[in-house]
Design a protein around this motif. Structure first.
Motif, PDB file in Angstrom:
ATOM      1  N   HIS A  66     -10.359  -9.686 -43.841  1.00 38.93           N
ATOM      2  CA  HIS A  66      -9.988  -8.425 -44.497  1.00 38.93           C
ATOM      3  C   HIS A  66     -10.458  -8.482 -45.937  1.00 38.93           C
ATOM      4  O   HIS A  66     -10.274  -9.489 -46.635  1.00 38.93           O
ATOM      5  CB  HIS A  66      -8.473  -8.229 -44.451  1.00 38.93           C
ATOM      6  N   ARG A  67     -11.066  -7.392 -46.390  1.00 40.29           N
ATOM      7  CA  ARG A  67     -11.472  -7.262 -47.792  1.00 40.29           C
ATOM      8  C   ARG A  67     -10.458  -6.390 -48.498  1.00 40.29           C
ATOM      9  O   ARG A  67     -10.281  -5.218 -48.149  1.00 40.29           O
ATOM     10  CB  ARG A  67     -12.870  -6.654 -47.892  1.00 40.29           C
ATOM     11  N   VAL A  68      -9.776  -6.960 -49.467  1.00 39.58           N
ATOM     12  CA  VAL A  68      -8.699  -6.251 -50.162  1.00 39.58           C
ATOM     13  C   VAL A  68      -9.240  -4.972 -50.789  1.00 39.58           C
ATOM     14  O   VAL A  68     -10.237  -4.981 -51.518  1.00 39.58           O
ATOM     15  CB  VAL A  68      -8.067  -7.148 -51.245  1.00 39.58           C
ATOM     16  N   GLY A  69      -8.593  -3.859 -50.490  1.00 41.12           N
ATOM     17  CA  GLY A  69      -9.019  -2.569 -50.997  1.00 41.12           C
ATOM     18  C   GLY A  69     -10.227  -2.007 -50.283  1.00 41.12           C
ATOM     19  O   GLY A  69     -10.746  -0.958 -50.671  1.00 41.12           O
ATOM     20  N   ASN A  70     -10.689  -2.715 -49.231  1.00 42.51           N
ATOM     21  CA  ASN A  70     -11.875  -2.300 -48.466  1.00 42.51           C
ATOM     22  C   ASN A  70     -13.119  -2.120 -49.344  1.00 42.51           C
ATOM     23  O   ASN A  70     -13.968  -1.276 -49.076  1.00 42.51           O
ATOM     24  CB  ASN A  70     -11.596  -1.004 -47.687  1.00 42.51           C
ATOM     25  N   TRP A  71     -13.193  -2.930 -50.384  1.00 44.57           N
ATOM     26  CA  TRP A  71     -14.370  -2.900 -51.240  1.00 44.57           C
ATOM     27  C   TRP A  71     -15.549  -3.535 -50.505  1.00 44.57           C
ATOM     28  O   TRP A  71     -15.392  -4.229 -49.508  1.00 44.57           O
ATOM     29  CB  TRP A  71     -14.104  -3.665 -52.538  1.00 44.57           C
ATOM     30  N   ASP A  72     -16.731  -3.333 -51.033  1.00 44.25           N
ATOM     31  CA  ASP A  72     -17.919  -3.951 -50.495  1.00 44.25           C
ATOM     32  C   ASP A  72     -17.795  -5.476 -50.592  1.00 44.25           C
ATOM     33  O   ASP A  72     -17.144  -6.007 -51.494  1.00 44.25           O
ATOM     34  CB  ASP A  72     -19.148  -3.474 -51.271  1.00 44.25           C
ATOM     35  N   ALA A  73     -18.428  -6.179 -49.662  1.00 44.23           N
ATOM     36  CA  ALA A  73     -18.324  -7.637 -49.612  1.00 44.23           C
ATOM     37  C   ALA A  73     -18.783  -8.309 -50.898  1.00 44.23           C
ATOM     38  O   ALA A  73     -18.338  -9.405 -51.232  1.00 44.23           O
ATOM     39  CB  ALA A  73     -19.139  -8.173 -48.433  1.00 44.23           C
ATOM     40  N   LEU A  74     -19.659  -7.677 -51.661  1.00 48.71           N
ATOM     41  CA  LEU A  74     -20.146  -8.267 -52.905  1.00 48.71           C
ATOM     42  C   LEU A  74     -19.049  -8.417 -53.950  1.00 48.71           C
ATOM     43  O   LEU A  74     -19.074  -9.339 -54.759  1.00 48.71           O
ATOM     44  CB  LEU A  74     -21.289  -7.421 -53.470  1.00 48.71           C
ATOM     45  N   VAL A  75     -18.087  -7.515 -53.965  1.00 46.00           N
ATOM     46  CA  VAL A  75     -17.090  -7.510 -55.027  1.00 46.00           C
ATOM     47  C   VAL A  75     -15.668  -7.656 -54.506  1.00 46.00           C
ATOM     48  O   VAL A  75     -14.737  -7.845 -55.292  1.00 46.00           O
ATOM     49  CB  VAL A  75     -17.187  -6.215 -55.865  1.00 46.00           C
ATOM     50  N   ALA A  76     -15.462  -7.582 -53.200  1.00 48.02           N
ATOM     51  CA  ALA A  76     -14.115  -7.617 -52.651  1.00 48.02           C
ATOM     52  C   ALA A  76     -13.516  -9.020 -52.721  1.00 48.02           C
ATOM     53  O   ALA A  76     -14.231 -10.022 -52.844  1.00 48.02           O
ATOM     54  CB  ALA A  76     -14.127  -7.139 -51.198  1.00 48.02           C
ATOM     55  N   ILE A  77     -12.185  -9.077 -52.641  1.00 45.94           N
ATOM     56  CA  ILE A  77     -11.471 -10.345 -52.482  1.00 45.94           C
ATOM     57  C   ILE A  77     -11.281 -10.531 -50.979  1.00 45.94           C
ATOM     58  O   ILE A  77     -10.454  -9.856 -50.362  1.00 45.94           O
ATOM     59  CB  ILE A  77     -10.118 -10.325 -53.207  1.00 45.94           C
ATOM     60  N   PRO A  78     -12.054 -11.423 -50.349  1.00 49.18           N
ATOM     61  CA  PRO A  78     -11.992 -11.541 -48.888  1.00 49.18           C
ATOM     62  C   PRO A  78     -10.970 -12.582 -48.430  1.00 49.18           C
ATOM     63  O   PRO A  78     -10.885 -13.675 -48.989  1.00 49.18           O
ATOM     64  CB  PRO A  78     -13.407 -11.984 -48.521  1.00 49.18           C
ATOM     65  N   PHE A  79     -10.197 -12.229 -47.424  1.00 53.96           N
ATOM     66  CA  PHE A  79      -9.302 -13.160 -46.747  1.00 53.96           C
ATOM     67  C   PHE A  79      -9.786 -13.293 -45.307  1.00 53.96           C
ATOM     68  O   PHE A  79     -10.043 -12.278 -44.644  1.00 53.96           O
ATOM     69  CB  PHE A  79      -7.864 -12.655 -46.763  1.00 53.96           C
ATOM     70  N   ALA A  80      -9.899 -14.518 -44.818  1.00 50.88           N
ATOM     71  CA  ALA A  80     -10.406 -14.730 -43.462  1.00 50.88           C
ATOM     72  C   ALA A  80      -9.653 -15.881 -42.810  1.00 50.88           C
ATOM     73  O   ALA A  80      -9.213 -16.821 -43.488  1.00 50.88           O
ATOM     74  CB  ALA A  80     -11.907 -15.029 -43.486  1.00 50.88           C
ATOM     75  N   VAL A  81      -9.508 -15.795 -41.492  1.00 53.95           N
ATOM     76  CA  VAL A  81      -8.829 -16.853 -40.749  1.00 53.95           C
ATOM     77  C   VAL A  81      -9.572 -17.117 -39.448  1.00 53.95           C
ATOM     78  O   VAL A  81     -10.019 -16.193 -38.774  1.00 53.95           O
ATOM     79  CB  VAL A  81      -7.350 -16.481 -40.474  1.00 53.95           C
ATOM     80  N   ASP A  82      -9.750 -18.386 -39.132  1.00 54.09           N
ATOM     81  CA  ASP A  82     -10.210 -18.824 -37.825  1.00 54.09           C
ATOM     82  C   ASP A  82      -9.276 -19.956 -37.408  1.00 54.09           C
ATOM     83  O   ASP A  82      -8.250 -20.193 -38.042  1.00 54.09           O
ATOM     84  CB  ASP A  82     -11.676 -19.254 -37.873  1.00 54.09           C
ATOM     85  N   MET A  83      -9.599 -20.666 -36.340  1.00 56.02           N
ATOM     86  CA  MET A  83      -8.692 -21.707 -35.867  1.00 56.02           C
ATOM     87  C   MET A  83      -8.478 -22.804 -36.898  1.00 56.02           C
ATOM     88  O   MET A  83      -7.363 -23.314 -37.061  1.00 56.02           O
ATOM     89  CB  MET A  83      -9.227 -22.297 -34.554  1.00 56.02           C
TER      90      MET A  83
END
Length: 545
Positions: A66-83
């Motif tokens: 999930h990119r906080v605020g749905n900003w573009d990947a270049l500037v967003a704060i990304p949260f990601a989870v895998d195993m």
């Protein structure tokens, strides 16, 4: 599908936001002691439940982002989870709950701001494990470190000894140095490649030498944080000198976040570049050997365990140095096993230290009859650390040895076997010195009702004065032996460490047994996590959206 991927992904930032918000509330209501405990445990249990759900979601190799605020990947704060991230979230959540329990039982949780500082620490840990951006990783590392300084400093406030001050100074200096190096490396990565998002950096260090140099600085900062040889002594000279509850908490969180980052970044940014793996194999083999040898001459339980922690980190990181499916699976399994077992050992010996006033082997001895529960908990975790079946340590070491043999790293294989033997001997040293000891030498008097960080007794006119008299029926003659106080001719061997204090060590010892007997479950999860690192396409696609 029983869940909405978009909904679950959008909730990932709450892992960091809720502990931070709760900490702010607790600071405002700092005088409400019951509220402090209730809110802290509620938030920690929520994190435990949430991470368990993420395990179920990512068990098939799924990755969510999930990119906080749905900003573009270049500037967003990304949260990601895998195993891999989910496994780490679950383990740190378990450790946070049991270590908080231990802090409550030992009385340390009554210290000012313990609950909010712990929650801010967990905010940083959760954020560092979930972020898919190396700059935001730096931010969360700083969020994690600031309350850690406060938790350590609280011990100084209570004890104020020279060793405690030196330990705090070393802890701060080492972590600040690593943080500055991390920030410089991140800036260099951005300057050479124009991105700090992990998905955009996929394979960049393998293809471009400038990015490889920049990321090497970032990796080096994490090696310092993970206390890898030759930058390992800061851990061994700082962890033993804070409160036992804080030591147990730090052992499962601080260095392990650094280990997680090394696995993640080498897999994504370096794409497992085989050209540098021989350096890692050599470095981690030296860490195993030098760490275990450092424990040989130590005289307190926490000093011995701290050096063993350095040694075991060499085992854990060997997985990424092999960078094969079996090696990575074994390394991840070893990481989870070690976090649980090391916390158990710190809490079992810490319970003795809280009740008896010291962890020095020549001052606390022969207490297995008086404290059978804590003795069994220590013995089980010690056997697991040494790799004895049926505990999780056996599965972890055997699988890693197989991976090392498969990769034809014979020198590392031999080092692992030798270090395992010395580890077992060191655990027997603690067992013999603290729990078994000289059967002719009686057990020391528990300092019943004493301040956990205060003196074991007050000497008045050459006589040791304890706050409570021995129970009726016991025959006690107390004498002073330097600053140690020993019961002679003791007939009362009933346990003095209350079960409430012993329970966290017992629970984690049982957990290492369960992981060993039912190792297939965790091995399957670790295999899924390893495959997600060997082929990062699913993780990258999730982050880029």
């Amino acid at each position: 599908m029983w869940y909405s991927p978009d909904l679950v992904a959008s909730l990932l930032p709450l892992f960091a936001a809720i502990p931070l918000l709760a900490a702010g509330i607790l600071i405002v209501f700092q005088r409400a002691k019951i509220m402090q405990e209730v809110v802290m445990y509620t938030v920690l249990m929520a994190g435990l439940i949430g991470s368990g759900l993420l395990i179920a979601i990512t068990a098939d190799g799924t990755a969510l982002a999930h990119r906080v605020g749905n900003w573009d990947a270049l500037v967003a704060i990304p949260f990601a989870v895998d195993m891999f991230a989910a496994l780490m979230l679950l383990t740190v959540s378990i450790l946070a709950v049991v270590c908080a329990w231990f802090a409550t039982a030992s009385g340390f949780s009554k210290e000012p701001f313990f609950a909010p500082l712990t929650l801010v620490l967990m905010c940083g840990v959760y954020g560092a494990l979930l972020t898919a951006d190396i700059f935001n990783f730096f931010v969360f590392i700083e969020v994690m470190l600031l309350p850690s300084y406060g938790l350590y400093a609280t011990t100084i406030y209570r004890r104020g000894g020279r060793q405690q001050l030196a330990g705090l100074r070393l802890f701060i200096v080492a972590n600040l140095f690593a943080s500055n190096m991390l920030l410089a490396g991140v800036a260099l990565v951005y300057g050479t490649y124009g991105a700090v998002n992990l998905a955009q950096l996929q394979g960049a260090a393998k293809e471009e030498p400038a990015v490889a140099i920049a990321m090497s600085i970032v990796i080096l900062a994490m090696l310092i944080k993970a206390s890898v040889v030759p930058v390992h002594t800061w851990l061994a000279r700082s962890y033993p000198y804070t409160n036992p509850a804080v030591t147990a908490l730090f052992s499962g969180l601080h260095t392990k976040v650094g280990v997680y980052a090394i696995y993640r970044w080498y897999a994504v940014v370096f794409d497992g570049d085989a050209r540098w793996l021989w350096i890692l194999v050599l470095l981690f083999s030296l860490t195993m050997v030098i760490g275990v040898l450092g424990a040989v001459g130590e005289k307190t339980t926490r000093e011995i365990l701290a050096f063993h922690m350095v040694s075991q980190l060499g085992y854990i990181l060997m997985g990424v140095a092999l960078f094969t499916e079996l090696g990575m699976t074994a390394g991840i399994f070893y990481l989870i096993h070690h976090m649980i077992v090391k916390a158990s050992l710190f809490m079992s010996t810490g319970a003795v230290e809280v009740v008896y006033g010291t962890g020095e082997l020549d001052k606390v001895t022969n207490i297995s009859k008086r404290e059978p529960i804590i003795a069994v908990a220590f013995f089980a975790a010690a056997l697991s650390l040494a790799g004895i079946p049926p505990f999780s340590g056996f599965v972890a070491k055997f699988t890693l040895l197989m991976g090392t043999w498969e990769a034809e790293e014979i020198y590392a294989f031999v080092a692992m076997l030798a270090v395992s033997l010395i580890t077992l001997l060191s655990m027997l040293k603690i067992w013999k010195g603290m729990f078994w000891g000289d059967r002719k030498k009686p057990a020391p008097m528990p300092r019943t009702g004493q301040d956990p960080d205060g003196p074991a007794a007050t000497l008045a006119g050459g006589v040791a004065i304890y706050p409570e008299l021995p129970e009726e029926g016991s025959s006690v003659a107390v004498k002073a032996a330097s600053d140690a106080y020993i019961i002679e001719d003791t007939k009362d061997a009933r346990p003095r460490i209350k079960f409430w204090l012993a329970a966290p060590a017992v629970i984690t010892a049982l957990l290492t047994l369960a992981i060993g007997v039912g190792g297939e479950v965790l091995l399957n999860w670790a295999d899924t996590a390893a495959n997600g690192l060997l082929d990062t396409s699913v993780y990258v696609e999730a982050v880029l959206g």
